[in-house]
Write an enzyme that holds these catalytic residues in place. Sequence first.
Site, PDB file in Angstrom:
ATOM      1  N   THR A  42       9.921   1.166   2.455  1.00 44.56           N
ATOM      2  CA  THR A  42       8.878   2.170   2.293  1.00 44.56           C
ATOM      3  C   THR A  42       7.505   1.627   2.553  1.00 44.56           C
ATOM      4  O   THR A  42       7.239   0.468   2.337  1.00 44.56           O
ATOM      5  CB  THR A  42       8.823   2.678   0.871  1.00 44.56           C
ATOM      6  OG1 THR A  42       7.811   3.684   0.838  1.00 44.56           O
ATOM      7  CG2 THR A  42       8.406   1.598  -0.082  1.00 44.56           C
ATOM      8  N   GLU A  87      -0.895  10.195  -4.959  1.00 48.83           N
ATOM      9  CA  GLU A  87      -2.084  11.018  -4.712  1.00 48.83           C
ATOM     10  C   GLU A  87      -2.265  12.046  -5.835  1.00 48.83           C
ATOM     11  O   GLU A  87      -1.397  12.880  -6.067  1.00 48.83           O
ATOM     12  CB  GLU A  87      -1.979  11.681  -3.337  1.00 48.83           C
ATOM     13  CG  GLU A  87      -2.194  10.645  -2.226  1.00 48.83           C
ATOM     14  CD  GLU A  87      -1.858  11.148  -0.835  1.00 48.83           C
ATOM     15  OE1 GLU A  87      -2.317  10.519   0.123  1.00 48.83           O
ATOM     16  OE2 GLU A  87      -1.130  12.147  -0.724  1.00 48.83           O
ATOM     17  N   ASN A  98      -5.047  16.140   0.280  1.00 45.82           N
ATOM     18  CA  ASN A  98      -4.238  16.391   1.470  1.00 45.82           C
ATOM     19  C   ASN A  98      -4.603  17.626   2.271  1.00 45.82           C
ATOM     20  O   ASN A  98      -4.073  17.834   3.356  1.00 45.82           O
ATOM     21  CB  ASN A  98      -2.768  16.448   1.078  1.00 45.82           C
ATOM     22  CG  ASN A  98      -2.259  15.045   0.816  1.00 45.82           C
ATOM     23  OD1 ASN A  98      -2.342  14.198   1.694  1.00 45.82           O
ATOM     24  ND2 ASN A  98      -1.792  14.799  -0.395  1.00 45.82           N
ATOM     25  N   LYS A 153       0.863  -1.181   0.000  1.00 43.69           N
ATOM     26  CA  LYS A 153       0.000   0.000   0.000  1.00 43.69           C
ATOM     27  C   LYS A 153       0.899   1.231   0.000  1.00 43.69           C
ATOM     28  O   LYS A 153       2.042   1.188   0.456  1.00 43.69           O
ATOM     29  CB  LYS A 153      -0.949   0.011   1.190  1.00 43.69           C
ATOM     30  CG  LYS A 153      -0.334   0.156   2.560  1.00 43.69           C
ATOM     31  CD  LYS A 153      -0.026   1.537   3.067  1.00 43.69           C
ATOM     32  CE  LYS A 153      -1.128   2.530   2.870  1.00 43.69           C
ATOM     33  NZ  LYS A 153      -0.670   3.870   3.480  1.00 43.69           N
TER      34      LYS A 153
END
Lengths: 417, 417
Positions: free
Chosen positions: B202, B289, B412, B191
């Site tokens: 990571t 994103e 965000n 993910k």
Amino acid sequence: MGKAGLPVSPLAPAAFPDLPVIEGVEFASAAAGVKYQGRTDVTLIRICEGASIAGAFTKSSTRAACVLDNQAKLAAGEGRDKGAAIIVNSGNANAFTGARGQESVDAVTGAVAQALGVPRGRVFSSSTGVIGEPLPHERIVAVIADLAAGLDAGGAADAARAIMTTDTFPKGSGALVEAEGGQIRIAGIAKGSGMIAPDMATMLVYIFTDAKIAPELLQQALDDGLGGSFNAITVDSDTSTSDALILAATGRAAAAEITSLDSDAGRAFTQALHGLMRDLAQQVVRDGEGATKFVEVRVTGAASDADAHRVAMAIANSPLVKTAIAGEDANWGRIVMAVGKSGAEADRDRLTIRFGDLVLAEKGWRSDSYDEDKASAYMKKQELLIAVDLGLGQGARTVWTCDLTHGYIDINADYRS
Amino acid sequence: MGKAGLPVSPLAPAAFPDLPVIEGVEFASAAAGVKYQGRTDVTLIRICEGASIAGAFTKSSTRAACVLDNQAKLAAGEGRDKGAAIIVNSGNANAFTGARGQESVDAVTGAVAQALGVPRGRVFSSSTGVIGEPLPHERIVAVIADLAAGLDAGGAADAARAIMTTDTFPKGSGALVEAEGGQIRIAGIAKGSGMIAPDMATMLVYIFTDAKIAPELLQQALDDGLGGSFNAITVDSDTSTSDALILAATGRAAAAEITSLDSDAGRAFTQALHGLMRDLAQQVVRDGEGATKFVEVRVTGAASDADAHRVAMAIANSPLVKTAIAGEDANWGRIVMAVGKSGAEADRDRLTIRFGDLVLAEKGWRSDSYDEDKASAYMKKQELLIAVDLGLGQGARTVWTCDLTHGYIDINADYRS
């Protein structure tokens, strides 16, 4: 101005300040049509004979031809007793333009030298705008005679406008210093809005004073001020190829010569100069592309000043911190993230995070006094303070930044068009 | 899924792959309501007795309690002959949660140890989501009995979904290796979407194989693959507090034991493992994103591999480069800027910049073959190659990133709400 139709930043000062006139410095601006239409885009500045000149420039390894040329001329120090000049254009950075970049610099500075009767080695230049496009320098050369004829000691405000690119307001700052024998005046202008993460000097900044001071001392006073001004700001972590700061002292003040920075006069002058530099640097952040919030990031308690700087810049450059600020979200967890990634020494259980006077986190944990409603209310302010104490030592550093908004993306997604 | 109503990334693979079943590994997922409602958010993974386990974790100095706990358990190496487990939740990162963070880890891993009859020292855990909020671990503990009862060798796809936060698609990758004595199978899930600039490992990544291989060799094979996979990607330059990669080898394959990475079998296994790691890493970038473009940044001709990495990451992390890509603007001048700010050795006159097969700049100057229309047409592609040759040496590095869009800011600006 640079980008047609951009509204003025909500963080802009109410008005351009009344700058003190510096005896021995004159300005003229014109519309050469380098790229922009319907606005001024070239500024010529004449500096009187015998002025001391200092400079600071980007450390970028791909810096523009004019930056390399200025550095060479300052290092050579030719003709210090003669007059000097600065010629600036906006719309084209003359960066990554190969050997033709230097040819353009030579053409423009040569024409200025001839028009004003000053040595070529004393003609400095700056270009700001698109990188990689050939500079149509003949358009600049074509307006130099008009510029020379229009020089005016009161032209600083017009000059501050002519050097803008994506800036939404012109930037200026002035200071007066009371010294033995009379007053010393300082006046500066700057441009900058994006590609702002200076590494040494930054952006385009021109500062003038009538102080009597030798070039070496002037350079030292300048260097001492960079850490607390232009090297303490960031808009987007991107360092320009064209950053340049030129500081000239005409020596025309009635005040006695400054012969040491440690004298009363030296300290007073340095303090005023550094305050003016900080003011201009903060104005650049206030005009950060798309900015809606002005943010001071204050780091204390670090193991060293260098560590404090790393933490402050990690916070100030974090896209996640900056978007949370744009969204008025008191997402202090992202401050924790930024401290963690900075590479600086840190201890979770000694960390304190404050937004303004609100303590959000301390001792490795959300503060007992944490109040989400108060934190959210604080985030609605236009000027914010993020304070981090690492609890380890005496290292401290403060930097200034802005938020990351849709406006930044709108401005930069098609900058060249 | 994580952020309600986010559309699936346009860069997503057509479908989740059919992962090979790894003998000795079972998965179960459940909805514990840690934060998200109406979706699974906890995954339990049981690993058979005698498996080798390796790991790689974030270097953040503010890493989460579960990361510290995993590192301690792997270092201690207790109970290697016993069974093992991994428990993962999404919605809360259990990071910067002080001593209570470790209490939560102990509560959850203790409950798993008891339910599965494995040593606590062999129960690893991960948490991902908001930083700084206390983890309601009792909600996780409450579903462990159900999870233990529902373990299934075919549950990897559901697990990939349960660990998502702002991800818009689940990420999986599989590989088969023909080796002496039979086939080796590898299957991994991951993910990650934002806060992606790994420093060591990571995000959350779990990779399983039935290879017979000692823990030390497995760790070496993992470490060797990080530079070309998870340490070669960035979405936003922000490094998570929770990054973790766990790799388990059950030894249940019919293939002979791998006793050296330099053997035929060792090389074949390592190559397949590294390819799978790269695939998962690239999927994280594809789900960056707000991403609309997948970008490979390939740097060659650097003075060293480290310099190549600095240049590649300076390009891949530049907000100005990334917004230009979002705007489909072939603004190669910003590549020049990023090379310049990277700190790597560079020489303007030796630099070559290509977008795909198009040479945009060479020899310190816009290429003679430069064609704005062709460059603009190229930028409309969804998958882009930016190639920079520094012309100095043999150093080379490739990294992967995405563009910076309005979507990133939407996601965000109010992540916690």
